[in-house]
Design a protein around this motif. Structure first.
Motif, PDB file in Angstrom:
ATOM      1  N   GLU A  74      47.075  46.916  45.224  1.00  0.00           N
ATOM      2  CA  GLU A  74      47.439  46.544  43.832  1.00  0.00           C
ATOM      3  C   GLU A  74      46.959  47.596  42.887  1.00  0.00           C
ATOM      4  OE1 GLU A  74      45.795  42.669  43.484  1.00  0.00           O
ATOM      5  OE2 GLU A  74      46.534  41.894  45.145  1.00  0.00           O
ATOM      6  N   PRO A  75      47.359  47.313  41.539  1.00  0.00           N
ATOM      7  CA  PRO A  75      47.031  48.122  40.539  1.00  0.00           C
ATOM      8  C   PRO A  75      45.248  48.006  40.585  1.00  0.00           C
ATOM      9  CG  PRO A  75      48.699  46.910  39.663  1.00  0.00           C
ATOM     10  CD  PRO A  75      48.576  46.297  41.040  1.00  0.00           C
ATOM     11  N   GLN A  76      44.622  49.109  40.384  1.00  0.00           N
ATOM     12  CA  GLN A  76      43.142  48.806  40.446  1.00  0.00           C
ATOM     13  C   GLN A  76      42.817  47.846  39.466  1.00  0.00           C
ATOM     14  OE1 GLN A  76      41.420  50.405  42.677  1.00  0.00           O
ATOM     15  NE2 GLN A  76      43.020  51.690  43.367  1.00  0.00           N
ATOM     16  N   ARG A  77      42.081  46.983  39.918  1.00  0.00           N
ATOM     17  CA  ARG A  77      41.561  45.584  39.338  1.00  0.00           C
ATOM     18  C   ARG A  77      40.042  45.754  39.184  1.00  0.00           C
ATOM     19  NH1 ARG A  77      45.173  40.611  40.280  1.00  0.00           N
ATOM     20  NH2 ARG A  77      46.238  40.749  38.539  1.00  0.00           N
ATOM     21  N   MET A  78      39.337  45.674  38.189  1.00  0.00           N
ATOM     22  CA  MET A  78      37.766  45.548  38.402  1.00  0.00           C
ATOM     23  C   MET A  78      37.554  44.186  38.529  1.00  0.00           C
ATOM     24  SD  MET A  78      37.541  48.908  37.789  1.00  0.00           S
ATOM     25  CE  MET A  78      39.034  50.023  37.804  1.00  0.00           C
ATOM     26  N   THR A  79      36.362  44.028  39.510  1.00  0.00           N
ATOM     27  CA  THR A  79      35.843  42.702  39.636  1.00  0.00           C
ATOM     28  C   THR A  79      34.679  42.549  39.057  1.00  0.00           C
ATOM     29  OG1 THR A  79      34.909  43.561  41.746  1.00  0.00           O
ATOM     30  CG2 THR A  79      37.014  42.747  41.947  1.00  0.00           C
ATOM     31  N   TRP A  80      33.966  43.446  38.516  1.00  0.00           N
ATOM     32  CA  TRP A  80      32.622  43.449  37.917  1.00  0.00           C
ATOM     33  C   TRP A  80      32.306  43.856  36.605  1.00  0.00           C
ATOM     34  CZ3 TRP A  80      29.217  47.186  36.338  1.00  0.00           C
ATOM     35  CH2 TRP A  80      28.036  46.817  35.973  1.00  0.00           C
ATOM     36  N   ASN A  81      31.583  43.335  35.614  1.00  0.00           N
ATOM     37  CA  ASN A  81      31.178  43.970  34.494  1.00  0.00           C
ATOM     38  C   ASN A  81      29.948  43.909  34.119  1.00  0.00           C
ATOM     39  OD1 ASN A  81      31.119  42.099  32.247  1.00  0.00           O
ATOM     40  ND2 ASN A  81      33.156  41.526  33.350  1.00  0.00           N
ATOM     41  N   ASN A  82      29.446  44.806  33.365  1.00  0.00           N
ATOM     42  CA  ASN A  82      27.882  44.546  32.584  1.00  0.00           C
ATOM     43  C   ASN A  82      27.918  43.652  31.548  1.00  0.00           C
ATOM     44  OD1 ASN A  82      29.339  45.990  30.723  1.00  0.00           O
ATOM     45  ND2 ASN A  82      27.625  47.620  30.546  1.00  0.00           N
ATOM     46  N   GLY A  83      28.940  42.669  31.070  1.00  0.00           N
ATOM     47  CA  GLY A  83      28.817  41.758  30.260  1.00  0.00           C
ATOM     48  C   GLY A  83      28.826  42.289  28.872  1.00  0.00           C
ATOM     49  N   ARG A  84      28.827  43.373  28.735  1.00  0.00           N
ATOM     50  CA  ARG A  84      28.645  43.928  27.353  1.00  0.00           C
ATOM     51  C   ARG A  84      30.296  44.359  26.638  1.00  0.00           C
ATOM     52  NH1 ARG A  84      24.434  48.450  28.496  1.00  0.00           N
ATOM     53  NH2 ARG A  84      22.906  47.110  29.657  1.00  0.00           N
ATOM     54  N   MET A  85      30.347  44.215  25.297  1.00  0.00           N
ATOM     55  CA  MET A  85      31.576  44.782  24.867  1.00  0.00           C
ATOM     56  C   MET A  85      31.323  46.143  24.435  1.00  0.00           C
ATOM     57  SD  MET A  85      33.352  42.023  25.267  1.00  0.00           S
ATOM     58  CE  MET A  85      34.825  42.311  24.363  1.00  0.00           C
ATOM     59  N   GLU A  86      30.172  46.512  23.759  1.00  0.00           N
ATOM     60  CA  GLU A  86      29.998  47.984  23.492  1.00  0.00           C
ATOM     61  C   GLU A  86      29.348  48.421  24.801  1.00  0.00           C
ATOM     62  OE1 GLU A  86      27.473  50.021  20.164  1.00  0.00           O
ATOM     63  OE2 GLU A  86      28.335  48.424  19.500  1.00  0.00           O
ATOM     64  N   GLY A  87      29.672  49.589  25.153  1.00  0.00           N
ATOM     65  CA  GLY A  87      29.393  50.188  26.210  1.00  0.00           C
ATOM     66  C   GLY A  87      29.535  49.720  27.479  1.00  0.00           C
ATOM     67  N   ARG A  88      30.847  48.964  27.547  1.00  0.00           N
ATOM     68  CA  ARG A  88      31.166  48.223  28.705  1.00  0.00           C
ATOM     69  C   ARG A  88      31.164  49.152  30.049  1.00  0.00           C
ATOM     70  NH1 ARG A  88      33.106  43.008  28.990  1.00  0.00           N
ATOM     71  NH2 ARG A  88      34.556  42.724  30.856  1.00  0.00           N
ATOM     72  N   ILE A  89      30.843  48.794  30.897  1.00  0.00           N
ATOM     73  CA  ILE A  89      31.163  49.222  32.538  1.00  0.00           C
ATOM     74  C   ILE A  89      31.820  48.269  33.206  1.00  0.00           C
ATOM     75  CG2 ILE A  89      29.719  50.430  34.247  1.00  0.00           C
ATOM     76  CD1 ILE A  89      27.597  50.818  32.555  1.00  0.00           C
ATOM     77  N   GLU A  90      32.910  48.617  33.699  1.00  0.00           N
ATOM     78  CA  GLU A  90      33.486  47.892  34.878  1.00  0.00           C
ATOM     79  C   GLU A  90      33.656  48.607  36.206  1.00  0.00           C
ATOM     80  OE1 GLU A  90      36.758  45.328  32.221  1.00  0.00           O
ATOM     81  OE2 GLU A  90      37.160  47.443  32.529  1.00  0.00           O
ATOM     82  N   ALA A  91      33.685  47.793  37.239  1.00  0.00           N
ATOM     83  CA  ALA A  91      33.822  48.435  38.884  1.00  0.00           C
ATOM     84  C   ALA A  91      34.609  47.497  39.647  1.00  0.00           C
ATOM     85  CB  ALA A  91      32.530  48.933  39.211  1.00  0.00           C
TER      86      ALA A  91
END
Length: 189
Positions: free
Chosen positions: A99-116
């Motif tokens: 599938e298109p790469q879909r991130m399943t986790w994030n750090n919960g921040r709007m600024e400086g957001r990290i998704e993986a």
């Protein structure tokens, strides 16, 4: 038939579908890459000839396109080698990568957001004929966790015989009003 990892990182359930044994393994990998390296070696040691569906929270970014934001998190060389050995021994194919790469986790921040993409589903080559069409999808949003659930869907082919038994559902989320509301929102009820 079932079992678990001595360090609690995975649970294994082996069932028979259409006269073929298939082993489901649910992973909750540690955050530390050295502990994951040991886990992948322990997992590889358990693989024997057979059909496998391995899914869960792998807590690692396997490829750079599986991450947005933050620093590069390429797999450490020894972890990559141990993980590749485990995948090779069971003939595992990443079902979520179709599938298109879909991130399943994030750090919960709007600024400086990290998704993986930390949560994945792998199946052994040749297993899909047993369970029919297998897809995985990220749904429901981060309702109860910083992870999005990955759902495995399939159609079992062949004759199925169900036996009577006790089935326990994890109902701890329903113990609080807040938990019940979150489940209702997630289910759209």
């Amino acid at each position: 038939d079932w079992g678990k990892d001595e360090k609690g990182a995975f649970v294994r359930v082996r069932i028979t579908i259409a006269n073929e044994k298939i082993t489901f393994i649910n992973i909750y990998a540690p955050n530390d890459y050295q502990e994951r390296e040991e886990l992948w070696y322990r997992l590889a040691a358990r693989f024997e000839d057979g059909k496998y569906i391995v899914m869960g929270d792998f807590n690692m970014v396997e490829q750079e396109q599986d991450r947005r934001g933050g620093c590069s998190t390429a797999l450490h060389v020894v972890e990559r080698d141990s993980w590749n050995l485990a995948k090779w021994k069971a003939g595992l194919v990443d079902m979520t990568s179709t599938e298109p790469q879909r991130m399943t986790w994030n750090n919960g921040r709007m600024e400086g957001r990290i998704e993986a993409r930390l949560d994945r589903v792998y199946i052994s080559e040749g297993t899909s004929w047993m369970v029919g069409e297998v897809t995985s999808k990220v749904e429901l949003g981060e309702v109860l966790s910083d992870h999005k659930p990955v759902i495995l869907e399939g159609r079992i082919q062949g004759e199925i015989r169900w036996s009577m038994g006790y089935y326990k559902v994890n109902t701890t989320l329903l113990d609080s009003k807040e938990g019940r509301e979150k489940v209702q929102v997630a289910l759209g009820t």
